[in-house]
Design a protein around this motif. Structure first.
Motif, PDB file in Angstrom:
ATOM      1  N   ASP A 244      -3.384  -1.843   6.491  1.00  0.00           N
ATOM      2  CA  ASP A 244      -4.013  -2.906   5.697  1.00  0.00           C
ATOM      3  C   ASP A 244      -5.308  -3.342   6.385  1.00  0.00           C
ATOM      4  O   ASP A 244      -5.290  -3.937   7.462  1.00  0.00           O
ATOM      5  CB  ASP A 244      -3.047  -4.083   5.571  1.00  0.00           C
TER       6      ASP A 244
ATOM      7  N   HIS B  51      -7.929   6.557   2.004  1.00  0.00           N
ATOM      8  CA  HIS B  51      -6.727   7.309   1.645  1.00  0.00           C
ATOM      9  C   HIS B  51      -6.854   8.727   2.199  1.00  0.00           C
ATOM     10  O   HIS B  51      -7.849   9.407   1.990  1.00  0.00           O
ATOM     11  CB  HIS B  51      -6.566   7.348   0.124  1.00  0.00           C
TER      12      HIS B  51
ATOM     13  N   ARG C 117     -11.648   2.863  -0.791  1.00  0.00           N
ATOM     14  CA  ARG C 117     -10.187   2.859  -0.672  1.00  0.00           C
ATOM     15  C   ARG C 117      -9.577   4.216  -1.025  1.00  0.00           C
ATOM     16  O   ARG C 117      -8.779   4.769  -0.273  1.00  0.00           O
ATOM     17  CB  ARG C 117      -9.578   1.781  -1.584  1.00  0.00           C
ATOM     18  N   GLU C 118      -9.968   4.742  -2.199  1.00  0.00           N
ATOM     19  CA  GLU C 118      -9.288   5.915  -2.731  1.00  0.00           C
ATOM     20  C   GLU C 118      -9.860   7.232  -2.219  1.00  0.00           C
ATOM     21  O   GLU C 118      -9.118   8.207  -2.081  1.00  0.00           O
ATOM     22  CB  GLU C 118      -9.343   5.888  -4.266  1.00  0.00           C
ATOM     23  N   ASP C 119     -11.153   7.260  -1.945  1.00  0.00           N
ATOM     24  CA  ASP C 119     -11.780   8.518  -1.561  1.00  0.00           C
ATOM     25  C   ASP C 119     -12.081   8.619  -0.075  1.00  0.00           C
ATOM     26  O   ASP C 119     -12.417   9.706   0.399  1.00  0.00           O
ATOM     27  CB  ASP C 119     -13.087   8.721  -2.345  1.00  0.00           C
TER      28      ASP C 119
ATOM     29  N   ASN D  79      -4.536  12.401   3.035  1.00  0.00           N
ATOM     30  CA  ASN D  79      -3.299  13.138   2.799  1.00  0.00           C
ATOM     31  C   ASN D  79      -2.905  13.907   4.056  1.00  0.00           C
ATOM     32  O   ASN D  79      -3.566  14.878   4.437  1.00  0.00           O
ATOM     33  CB  ASN D  79      -3.492  14.096   1.621  1.00  0.00           C
TER      34      ASN D  79
ATOM     35  N   LYS E  58       2.182   2.047  -3.338  1.00  0.00           N
ATOM     36  CA  LYS E  58       1.135   2.619  -4.199  1.00  0.00           C
ATOM     37  C   LYS E  58       0.783   4.041  -3.789  1.00  0.00           C
ATOM     38  O   LYS E  58      -0.156   4.627  -4.338  1.00  0.00           O
ATOM     39  CB  LYS E  58      -0.132   1.752  -4.122  1.00  0.00           C
ATOM     40  N   ARG E  59       1.493   4.587  -2.805  1.00  0.00           N
ATOM     41  CA  ARG E  59       1.253   5.928  -2.273  1.00  0.00           C
ATOM     42  C   ARG E  59      -0.103   6.026  -1.584  1.00  0.00           C
ATOM     43  O   ARG E  59      -0.759   7.068  -1.613  1.00  0.00           O
ATOM     44  CB  ARG E  59       1.368   7.009  -3.360  1.00  0.00           C
ATOM     45  N   HIS E  60      -0.546   4.915  -0.995  1.00  0.00           N
ATOM     46  CA  HIS E  60      -1.791   4.919  -0.230  1.00  0.00           C
ATOM     47  C   HIS E  60      -1.431   5.084   1.246  1.00  0.00           C
ATOM     48  O   HIS E  60      -0.902   4.161   1.872  1.00  0.00           O
ATOM     49  CB  HIS E  60      -2.571   3.617  -0.443  1.00  0.00           C
TER      50      HIS E  60
ATOM     51  N   LYS F 175     -13.526   0.580  -4.476  1.00  0.00           N
ATOM     52  CA  LYS F 175     -12.528   1.531  -4.974  1.00  0.00           C
ATOM     53  C   LYS F 175     -12.779   2.925  -4.399  1.00  0.00           C
ATOM     54  O   LYS F 175     -11.837   3.628  -4.003  1.00  0.00           O
ATOM     55  CB  LYS F 175     -12.567   1.565  -6.501  1.00  0.00           C
TER      56      LYS F 175
ATOM     57  N   LEU G  94       0.830  -1.207   0.000  1.00  0.00           N
ATOM     58  CA  LEU G  94       0.000   0.000   0.000  1.00  0.00           C
ATOM     59  C   LEU G  94       0.863   1.255   0.000  1.00  0.00           C
ATOM     60  O   LEU G  94       0.559   2.239  -0.681  1.00  0.00           O
ATOM     61  CB  LEU G  94      -0.921   0.006   1.224  1.00  0.00           C
TER      62      LEU G  94
ATOM     63  N   ALA H 231      -1.001   3.638   5.366  1.00  0.00           N
ATOM     64  CA  ALA H 231      -0.904   2.335   4.709  1.00  0.00           C
ATOM     65  C   ALA H 231      -1.361   1.204   5.632  1.00  0.00           C
ATOM     66  O   ALA H 231      -0.723   0.149   5.712  1.00  0.00           O
ATOM     67  CB  ALA H 231       0.529   2.102   4.249  1.00  0.00           C
TER      68      ALA H 231
END
Length: 588
Positions: A427, A500, A495-497, A502, A420-422, A492, A417, A425
């Motif tokens: 899990d 994840h 996971r991504e929105d 920043n 993948k820059r997640h 997805k 992860l 990370a």
């Protein structure tokens, strides 16, 4: 009494004529009076771990016992402090001696000359016992430092006054059966001895961190213990930095135990600049840093964790919530292994001492939520979060396994992860929280009636995605049904929105529970309404190209003060997806 060195082995020395000393007594070694601690006694010989570089010591040099165990000073002046593993003030040392710590220096751990404005809350004639508040000092703009009756002292106050005092001056006199005891603001406490309390209680509410993957899927309770294991580069330190910055604890104790100096430098540079979301003041105004970096003496690394937890207990005894970050316990265990090897003890797994598990348990056991001493019915808590750095990411190694047997929250970091820059990370397929079910009632009452169902929905979708990925690898996405593809797309989005986050984005770095709940509601409704549309023969591509999906992706960047926009998005999404469903039904 005076002993004599008969052996020098790196940071370990052996001295004779030490029969009258006690285990864990502090000693001064050699002409420079290096600080050491007795860790083993055999007859009149004492094995001593020295907290400073031992170059130049030789057989025959004198060893003097102080007759006291390794202790920390507890008083106003701790907050915003930067100390080494045995509580020497690094900021003071830099001013007096430069960038490198000179061997054998003698400085007070806290500033004994600085005066503080003590405000008495008790009066002459009041009866008090250990733990009762005598008054307070406003140490920083956000921390009110309570001055309490020392342990072992009780009686009637015969003298007390408000005013400017340094930490050694008498602020009150307590009379007990004709004996007067003078009380100042300074306390000393042995680091290896847990401070007493009335009662330990089971954790019942979460420590809110603002990190979505933690608060939603793997929450930690106030007074709980968590481990953050992961290979090199997977983001352990970043996770701990985020927790130190945003966790809703009143006091943060950050112990950099054997980590790289540049990581501690980042902390020292960042914390004065970062604003606390709850107070608006710099985070350093409620933080204590203990820096024992990898280039500092290895023996002090072993003491640094005890120094940190003792300071945490001191603030807990004021009725405050404290979070302690230990980064990392693997480096502490390596120091333990080195000293054990030099003592020629029988090694256990991978060379670690046989008592590794019990020492780790001693540290984590000092966390918890307790009723503190004193006549007031106050509770305080310590939440302990330890990073673990297993070599090569192998969680079967002894430190990871010993830690997992003790803690109740496991945030397993994944190198894949991270690559993948997640970030964070963590899990979601291997991590767990044993507090999640117990905290369910709190989330239901304070966040949303269906919060626990939304959490279960997220976990179910992520697990179904992991199962469907095997089919996709073998025969491709076209082999899946529309509903299975909807599950994959929803996973997805999660996971991504959602998961994840920043750490360097001004808005995304912290998400309140209310905002987390509203975003989860958006994702759930998108999944539910999308499946209804599929049942009505709507095209999947039309659902996935809807404005609703795009808006969910941007939802996490909505500011906390404008989260009512999420309700607007939810209403508009309901209208849009219902239209798609109706159009699909009319086409049949």
């Amino acid at each position: 009494m005076q002993g004599r060195i008969i052996k020098v082995a790196g940071p370990l020395i052996v001295a004779e004529n030490m029969a009258d000393c006690m285990l864990y007594d502090v000693v001064n070694v050699g002409e420079k009076n290096l600080i050491g601690e007795i860790i083993e006694l055999r007859g009149d010989k004492a094995s001593i771990q020295v907290y400073e570089e031992t170059a130049g010591l030789c057989v025959g040099d004198a060893v003097y016992s102080t007759g006291e165990p390794l202790s920390v000073e507890l008083a106003p002046g701790l907050i915003e402090g930067i100390f080494d593993g045995i509580q020497r003030p690094l900021t003071t040392l830099v001013k007096q001696y430069g960038d490198r710590i000179t061997r054998g220096i003698k400085v007070n751990n806290l500033d004994h000359e600085k005066t503080w404005n003590f405000v008495a809350t008790k009066k002459v004639g009041d009866k008090v016992s250990a733990g009762d508040e005598l008054g307070y000092v406003d140490e920083t703009e956000v921390v009110r430092h309570k001055i309490t009756v020392p342990f072992g002292v009780q009686g009637v106050i015969s003298s007390i006054e408000s005013g400017l005092f340094n930490i050694e001056q008498t602020i009150a006199v307590i009379s007990d059966n004709g004996e007067d005891k003078k009380v100042c603001m300074l306390r000393k406490w042995p680091v290896r001895k847990a401070r007493p309390y009335k009662e330990k209680m089971p954790p019942s509410m979460p420590m809110i961190t603002g990190q979505r993957v933690i608060d939603t899927l793997f929450p930690v309770a106030k007074g709980g213990c968590a481990a953050v294991p992961g290979p090199f580069g997977s983001g352990k330190t970043v996770v701990q930095h985020q927790l130190a910055k945003w966790a809703d604890a009143k006091i943060i104790v950050y112990v950099g135990c054997g980590e790289r100096g540049n990581e501690m430098t980042d902390v020292l540079n960042e914390f004065p600049e970062l604003k606390d979301p709850t107070t608006g003041y710099p985070l350093m105004k409620r933080t204590i840093l203990i820096a024992n970096t990898s280039d500092m003496p290895v023996a002090a690394r072993e003491a640094s964790i005890y120094t940190g937890i003792t300071i945490a207990e001191y603030f807990r005894d004021m009725g405050l919530d404290v979070a302690i970050m230990a980064d990392s316990t693997s480096r502490w265990a390596e120091a333990l292994r080195e000293m054990s090897g030099r003592l020629e003890e029988m090694p256990g797994d991978e060379g670690y001492p046989a008592y590794l598990s019990s020492r780790l348990a001693e540290f984590y056991e000092r966390a918890g939520i307790v009723k503190v001493l004193g006549s007031e019915d106050l509770t305080g808590s310590i939440t302990a979060i330890g990073a673990v750095s297993p070599p090569g990411g192998d969680l079967s190694e002894p430190v990871s396994q010993a830690t997992l047997r003790i803690v109740r929250v496991f945030w397993g970091l994944s190198a894949s992860l991270a690559y993948k820059r997640h970030f964070p990370a963590i899990d979601w397929l291997v991590s767990y929280s044993l507090y999640a079910d117990k905290l369910g009632a709190w989330f239901k009452e304070n966040v949303g009636a269906d919060y626990n169902e939304l959490r279960a929905f997220v976990m179910r979708v992520l697990q179904e995605e992991a199962e469907l990925e095997e089919i996709v690898r073998l025969v491709g996405m076209d082999a899946l049904s529309y509903k299975e593809r909807m599950t994959m797309e929803c996973a997805k989005i999660i996971r991504e929105d959602y998961l994840h986050q920043n750490a360097f984005h001004e808005i995304d770095t912290y998400t309140s529970l209310n905002k987390q709940y509203k975003i989860l509601k958006l994702i759930y409704e998108f999944y539910r309404l999308g499946n209804i549309a599929i049942d009505n023969y709507a095209e999947l591509d039309e659902i996935l190209s809807s404005k609703a999906k795009e808006r969910i992706g941007r939802a996490k960047y909505i500011e906390e003060g404008e989260i009512e926009q999420l309700d607007v998005i939810l209403r508009e999404m309901n209208v849009e997806l219902k239209k798609i469903a109706e159009a699909g039904e009319s086409d049949v």
